[in-house]
Enzyme design. Structure first.
Site, short mmCIF file in Angstrom:
data_model
loop_
_atom_site.label_atom_id
_atom_site.label_comp_id
_atom_site.label_asym_id
_atom_site.label_seq_id
_atom_site.Cartn_x
_atom_site.Cartn_y
_atom_site.Cartn_z
N ASN A 9 -28.98 -28.11 21.45
CA ASN A 9 -29.82 -27.05 20.91
C ASN A 9 -30.16 -27.42 19.47
OD1 ASN A 9 -31.03 -24.72 20.04
ND2 ASN A 9 -29.17 -23.44 20.10
N LYS A 11 -32.22 -25.98 17.52
CA LYS A 11 -32.63 -24.80 16.72
C LYS A 11 -33.90 -25.16 15.93
CE LYS A 11 -27.84 -23.48 16.70
NZ LYS A 11 -26.78 -22.66 16.12
N HIS A 91 -29.75 -16.43 23.12
CA HIS A 91 -28.90 -17.03 22.08
C HIS A 91 -28.58 -15.96 21.03
CE1 HIS A 91 -27.48 -19.50 18.81
NE2 HIS A 91 -27.26 -20.45 19.70
N GLU A 93 -28.47 -16.01 17.95
CA GLU A 93 -29.38 -15.95 16.79
C GLU A 93 -30.63 -15.14 17.12
OE1 GLU A 93 -29.44 -20.17 16.15
OE2 GLU A 93 -27.35 -20.06 15.49
N GLU A 162 -20.86 -18.60 24.29
CA GLU A 162 -20.86 -19.02 22.89
C GLU A 162 -20.33 -17.88 22.02
OE1 GLU A 162 -23.84 -22.23 21.90
OE2 GLU A 162 -25.05 -20.44 22.10
N GLY A 168 -21.25 -22.74 14.47
CA GLY A 168 -21.44 -23.28 13.13
C GLY A 168 -20.27 -23.06 12.18
N SER A 200 -19.49 -24.94 17.73
CA SER A 200 -18.72 -25.95 16.96
C SER A 200 -18.18 -27.09 17.81
CB SER A 200 -17.59 -25.28 16.18
OG SER A 200 -18.12 -24.46 15.16
P1 PGA Z 1 -23.08 -25.30 16.79
O1 PGA Z 1 -24.18 -24.38 17.50
O2 PGA Z 1 -22.70 -26.39 17.77
O3 PGA Z 1 -23.77 -25.85 15.57
O4 PGA Z 1 -21.92 -24.44 16.46
C1 PGA Z 1 -24.11 -24.07 18.86
C2 PGA Z 1 -25.21 -23.11 19.22
O5 PGA Z 1 -25.51 -22.20 18.45
O6 PGA Z 1 -25.83 -23.22 20.28
#
Ligand code: PGA
Length: 238
Positions: A9, A11, A91, A93, A162, A168, A200
């Protein structure tokens, strides 16, 4: 362990040279046992070989029409036309910054299924919900719209667990917690759906996640933007 699903991903990140490099790497992996899906911003789709690389979008319009006067929107039809076979839906976000609730997410889910695009449906509790031990309740609520689908459609969905507190942050759950979450999810459905873990995932923990956790793969954010790290993570699943 062979046959894992590895989802990148990007983003709101990336550039043309990264797209080019990752495409060159993935076209050589076409016969590998793992399924690698790359979810990039749509401006990069054309940098990938659509025959050999599994492309995913990070969003799909709520509008059910194929075309129309909806400035800025990308319909399921257009995603399919650009070679996308997968799409991230729900997601955290998007839930947080764009107020995407079950009603909106259900429309997106229906649009993806209508155009035969595989939904990667993201769920997970916040830190506050985790502290209050509300994980089961949160997951049940978020997965309601998948549960309402006919079983044949449920089986088309990949669930990405997640935990928001893990995205993150460098923090990851332990095996016991993941096993509990898997049970919570499995109990909701007649047949077991594919479940990947996201949050992460990096070169230091991917071996454990991919080989010791009872999951079908991983969704990778930050580490998918560095080709050496991404390759190393994939190598653990081989
Ligand atoms: P990350 O993000 O691996 O940077 O923690 C995962 C995600 O949000 O899909």
């Amino acid at each position: 362990m062979p046959g894992k699903i590895i989802i990148a991903n990007w983003k709101m990140n990336g550039n043309f040279s990264l797209a080019h490099e990752i495409n060159n790497y993935l076209v050589k992996m076409v016969n590998a046992p793992n399924k690698i899906i790359i979810c990039t911003p749509s401006i990069f789709f054309n940098y990938f070989d659509h025959q050999k690389v599994n492309l995913g979008a990070q969003d799909i319009s709520v509008i059910e029409e194929e075309y129309g006067a909806y400035t800025g929107e990308i319909s399921g039809k257009l995603l399919k036309y650009s070679g996308c076979e997968h799409v991230l839906i729900g997601h955290s976000e998007r839930r947080q910054y764009f107020n995407e609730n079950n009603e909106i997410l259900n429309k997106k889910l229906q649009n993806a299924l209508k155009f035969n695009i595989q939904p990667i449906f993201c769920v997970g509790e916040t830190k506050e919900e985790y502290d209050k031990q509300l994980t089961a309740k949160v997951l049940e609520d978020q997965l309601k719209i998948i549960k309402n689908l006919p079983v044949t459609d449920q089986l088309k969905v990949i669930i990405a667990y997640e935990p928001v507190w893990s995205i993150g942050t460098g923090l990851i759950p332990d095996l016991k917690y993941i096993s509990k979450v898997k049970d919570i999810i499995n109990k909701l459905f007649e047949k077991n759906l594919k479940i990947v873990y996201g949050g992460s995932v990096n070169t230091g923990n991917a071996n454990e996640i991919l080989n010791s956790w009872p999951i079908d793969g991983a969704l990778i954010g930050g580490a998918s933007l560095k080709l050496p790290d991404f390759k190393k993570i994939i190598s653990f699943a081989e």
